[in-house]
Design an enzyme around this catalytic site. Structure first.
Site, PDB file in Angstrom:
ATOM      1  N   SER A 226       0.858  -1.195   0.000  1.00 30.05           N
ATOM      2  CA  SER A 226       0.000   0.000   0.000  1.00 30.05           C
ATOM      3  C   SER A 226       0.884   1.232   0.000  1.00 30.05           C
ATOM      4  O   SER A 226       2.032   1.181   0.448  1.00 30.05           O
ATOM      5  CB  SER A 226      -0.864   0.027   1.255  1.00 30.05           C
ATOM      6  OG  SER A 226      -0.059   0.277   2.389  1.00 30.05           O
ATOM      7  N   ASP A 227       0.344   2.334  -0.501  1.00 38.17           N
ATOM      8  CA  ASP A 227       1.027   3.589  -0.219  1.00 38.17           C
ATOM      9  C   ASP A 227       0.908   3.787   1.294  1.00 38.17           C
ATOM     10  O   ASP A 227       0.087   3.152   1.958  1.00 38.17           O
ATOM     11  CB  ASP A 227       0.403   4.761  -1.002  1.00 38.17           C
ATOM     12  CG  ASP A 227       1.341   5.982  -1.012  1.00 38.17           C
ATOM     13  OD1 ASP A 227       2.329   5.982  -0.241  1.00 38.17           O
ATOM     14  OD2 ASP A 227       1.082   6.933  -1.770  1.00 38.17           O
ATOM     15  N   TRP A 228       1.718   4.689   1.816  1.00 37.50           N
ATOM     16  CA  TRP A 228       1.835   4.824   3.271  1.00 37.50           C
ATOM     17  C   TRP A 228       0.553   5.394   3.890  1.00 37.50           C
ATOM     18  O   TRP A 228       0.279   6.581   3.789  1.00 37.50           O
ATOM     19  CB  TRP A 228       3.052   5.692   3.591  1.00 37.50           C
ATOM     20  CG  TRP A 228       4.324   4.909   3.765  1.00 37.50           C
ATOM     21  CD1 TRP A 228       5.187   5.013   4.824  1.00 37.50           C
ATOM     22  CD2 TRP A 228       4.895   3.911   2.910  1.00 37.50           C
ATOM     23  NE1 TRP A 228       6.242   4.136   4.684  1.00 37.50           N
ATOM     24  CE2 TRP A 228       6.090   3.448   3.527  1.00 37.50           C
ATOM     25  CE3 TRP A 228       4.515   3.320   1.710  1.00 37.50           C
ATOM     26  CZ2 TRP A 228       6.898   2.462   2.970  1.00 37.50           C
ATOM     27  CZ3 TRP A 228       5.319   2.322   1.147  1.00 37.50           C
ATOM     28  CH2 TRP A 228       6.479   1.918   1.781  1.00 37.50           C
TER      29      TRP A 228
END
Ligand code: BGC
Length: 753
Positions: A226-228
């Site tokens: 995932s993106d952060w």
């Protein structure tokens, strides 16, 4: 590591833990199972490694800041991008980083997107080719990449919640192909899903995106993270194909995941798949570790050389450039002293050393320097202005170092306008009025409006050129380097010209991509609109002549494709490089398409008088559009024009080619089917003529010409004859049945043959 065996041994809780990160930058370790940790780090234009105790890192290493993607894209040089990849890959090895988070390939839909500086292009082909080159470079050093942000993350406004409302064809043709090409040409170790939702579903829990498109359609076998902070519903994410949640959430989701498996809400197999994908990445990271040295000095030099390949010369009236050593030059503008060379946010590098143009000026020629305006804010300082104007009076030429202050564009928010600071425009106008030739050097991450463009003599676009930008700019200004960059995005005259203008950044948490396929030059060129500088544009200190365009065949099947060659000669008196571009224009009329689309480019280095041949191989995809109905790419039979030139607006030669042998779809038959469709389709043309001719004649009372008859009945559904010629329902149905039967017979014959 025997991954199958490890997963079998793992408890449910361990598995749930394995699919989230450890702190910001690590994967989880399981020493008793023999599973170590690996570290990832931002990118993409240098190494932003955080160090300290894993999970509690607080410091960032000093690293080399390469030109940002907005700049490197302009090199149109796959070899250069690959070399940058190699350099960063080696730095990762030296710093024990297993995966670098990048490249970022989101399409530049609006010039306002705060993160455009990190993105490559408005064109998916350029973005895909250059991203593949960088990925191949990094991964050849046995370090992984994480191509991001998958997908349709084209603005910062509401980036973690907003929904990008995009139709499938537009996604497939504009917003996804860079990712797709990277999978096929470079196989990135990991993918990073984006924050946003797509048509209502978060990318982090979007089974269509992660499983159907990425894994099934494109055959991707790597890991998706995932993106952060992009995870909303972790359980839905695992089911949808999101392997790793980043950063670690202190195991808040472990309990949820376990419960979902125990309650039958989540299949354990889906969790196992995610765990295996994570462990495979860990294994890859560990097995590919090797010692390297991070040679800052060497990489700094290379970052500087790289920027020299990227700078775009946008205007050079009366050959005002290059500057001569003996000319008196007034350098003006705070960016000469403090260049803006990178953007803000997660890609921000603690730079090793930053070289300003001013620090080197002495070596190049005779100059004065006056700040004129601050590079940090938009404030008119009359004293600074006056000093600059005074100095300019004694100069032969004036070079203004202009650009966007840091606060104007960054990750996390979008720009509100496309203008340079007013204080800069004001001073540039005043300098123009001195009557001396003015050259403007730009430091910006995305296009700006250039209201004085017609009045200045020269414009040099340096973009955010990395820590060596000052040297690169001076070399271009003084002609030690012959500029060869070309714009990887259009410069509209004003913001309102941009096709996304009416729908950016959206409202009610939705942004409608209403312009569809018509992004960047696809819009401006189709509309034949004036732009400040077109896509693919850039000047050189020499000139090139195109000649001898050849196609390997005029007519071919989509699977055969075609090879196109063109000769390019340097007709000037200095060595230079030309980015040769190939566009395809669909003339079949089969669907709505942009007037042309880039399908090939190559950069040729040419000595004075030298000729080289640019060769392009075009395949089915070069001609195809995405047919949502068929769920596939479709290159219909008919005429296409191949255009070769030096920008999207400077096409030098064209050749007509013809695709044959593509599948033709019969029309769907019902009383609503229009006569025109039947008459245009080879499956129904003959039968329709035969069977409907008497009715058509009656309808047009024998008065009209053939051409007019066809035009009149084109939009008439078969059932129209019920209203206008008093056919019964039965008669209409029987026409439909006849057509269907006839189509079936033809298709059967084709299959048998
Ligand atoms: C950015 C990513 C970045 C990540 C880690 C996010 O906010 O969108 O591009 O890789 O942070 O720093």
């Amino acid at each position: 590591m025997d991954i199958e065996a490890i997963v079998k041994k793992m408890t449910l809780e361990e598995k749930a833990k394995a699919v989230e990160g450890f702190g910001f930058w690590w994967t989880q370790e399981f020493p008793e199972l023999g599973v170590p940790q690996i570290q990832v780090s931002d990118g993409p234009h240098g190494l932003r490694k955080m160090y300290g105790t894993p999970g509690k890192e607080s410091e960032t290493i000093t690293a080399v800041c390469f030109p940002a993607a907005c700049a490197t894209a302009c090199s149109f040089d796959t070899e250069l991008l690959s070399e940058i990849g190699h350099a960063i890959g080696k730095e990762c090895q030296a710093e024990d980083v297993a995966v670098i988070l990048g490249p970022a390939v989101n399409i530049k839909r609006s010039p306002l997107c705060g993160r455009n500086f990190e993105y490559i292009s408005e064109d998916p082909y350029v973005a895909g080719k250059l991203a593949s080159a960088i990925i191949n470079g990094v991964q050849a050093e046995d370090v992984g990449t994480s191509i991001k942000h998958f997908a349709a993350n084209n603005q910062e406004f509401e980036r973690m919640y907003g929904s990008s409302e995009v139709d499938e064809r537009t996604l497939r043709e504009i917003y996804l192909p860079a990712f797709e090409m990277a999978v096929k040409e470079a196989d990135p170790w990991t993918f990073m899903c984006s924050y946003n939702r797509i048509n209502g579903t978060y990318s982090s829990e979007n089974p269509w995106l992660l499983n159907d498109v990425l894994r099934k359609d494109w055959g991707y076998k790597g890991m998706v993270m995932s993106d952060w902070g992009a995870v909303s519903d972790r359980v839905a994410g695992i089911a949808a194909g999101l392997d790793l949640e980043m950063p670690g959430s202190d195991c808040v989701n472990v309990e949820r995941i376990c419960k979902a498996v125990q309650d039958g809400e989540l299949e354990e197999e889906a969790l196992d798949t995610a765990v295996k994908n994570v462990l495979r990445l860990v294994q890859r990271g560990i097995e590919n570790r090797r010692d390297e040295v991070f040679d800052h000095e060497k990489d700094h030099k290379f970052a500087t050389e790289a920027e020299k390949e990227c700078i775009v010369l946008l205007k050079n009236e009366g050959k005002v450039l290059p500057l001569a050593k003996e000319e008196k030059v007034a350098l003006i503008g705070g960016f000469a002293e403090n260049p803006r060379y990178q953007g803000g946010g997660s890609s921000h590098i603690e730079s090793f050393k930053v070289v300003s143009a001013l620090s080197l000026a002495e070596k190049y020629g005779t100059f004065t320097y006056n700040r004129g305006f601050s590079e940090k804010e938009d404030v008119v300082d009359e004293k600074l202005q006056q000093e600059a104007l005074d100095a300019a009076k004694d100069a032969d030429k004036i070079v203004v170092f202009a650009g966007l202050p840091d606060v104007f564009e960054s990750e996390g928010y979008d720009r509100e306008h496309m203008k340079l600071p007013a204080c800069q425009n004001l001073l540039i106008n005043q300098l123009v009025r001195t009557g001396k030739p003015v050259i403007v050097v730009l430091h910006n991450g995305s296009p700006v409006e250039l209201p004085w463009a017609d009045d200045v003599a020269g414009i040099v676009e340096a973009y955010l050129g990395g820590e060596g930008v000052g040297e690169a700019v001076m070399d271009v200004l003084y002609g030690n380097v012959n500029p060869s960059g070309k714009l990887a995005e259009s410069f509209p005259i004003k913001l309102q010209d941009n096709p996304s203008y009416l729908n950016f950044p959206g409202s009610e948490h939705k942004v409608k991509y209403a312009e569809g396929l018509f992004v960047g030059y696809r819009y401006y060129d189709t509309k034949q609109m004036d732009v400040r500088f077109p896509f693919g544009y850039g000047l050189s200190y020499t000139e090139f002549r195109y000649s001898n365009l050849r196609v390997s065949r005029d007519s071919f099947t989509a699977d055969e494709g075609v090879t196109v060659t063109v000769d390019v000669t340097n007709i000037g008196d200095r060595a230079g490089k030309e980015v040769v571009q190939l566009y395809v224009a669909d003339k079949t009329g089969s669907t709505i398409r942009p007037v042309h689309e880039l399908k090939g480019f190559c950069k040729l280095a040419l000595e004075p008088g030298e000729t080289k041949t640019a060769t392009f191989t075009l395949d089915k995809r070069s001609f195809a559009w995405y047919d949502v109905e068929q769920g596939d790419w479709y290159a219909p039979n008919g005429l296409y024009t191949v255009e070769v030139g030096s920008s999207s607006r400077d096409i030098q030669y064209t050749a007509d080619v013809r695709i044959v042998g593509s599948m033709v779809k019969p029309p769907v038959i019902s009383p609503d089917t229009q006569i025109g469709e039947l008459l245009e389709n080879p499956y129904t043309k003959e039968y329709t003529m035969e069977c409907l001719k008497p009715y058509i004649d009656k309808y047009t009372h024998g008065h009209s010409s053939d051409e007019m008859i066809m035009a009149l009945v084109r939009f008439m559904p078969i059932r129209g004859f019920r209203s206008f010629l008093y056919l019964s329902n039965e008669e209409v149905d029987s026409i439909c049945e006849g057509l269907k039967k006839n189509i079936e017979e033809q298709m059967k014959q084709e299959n048998d043959a």
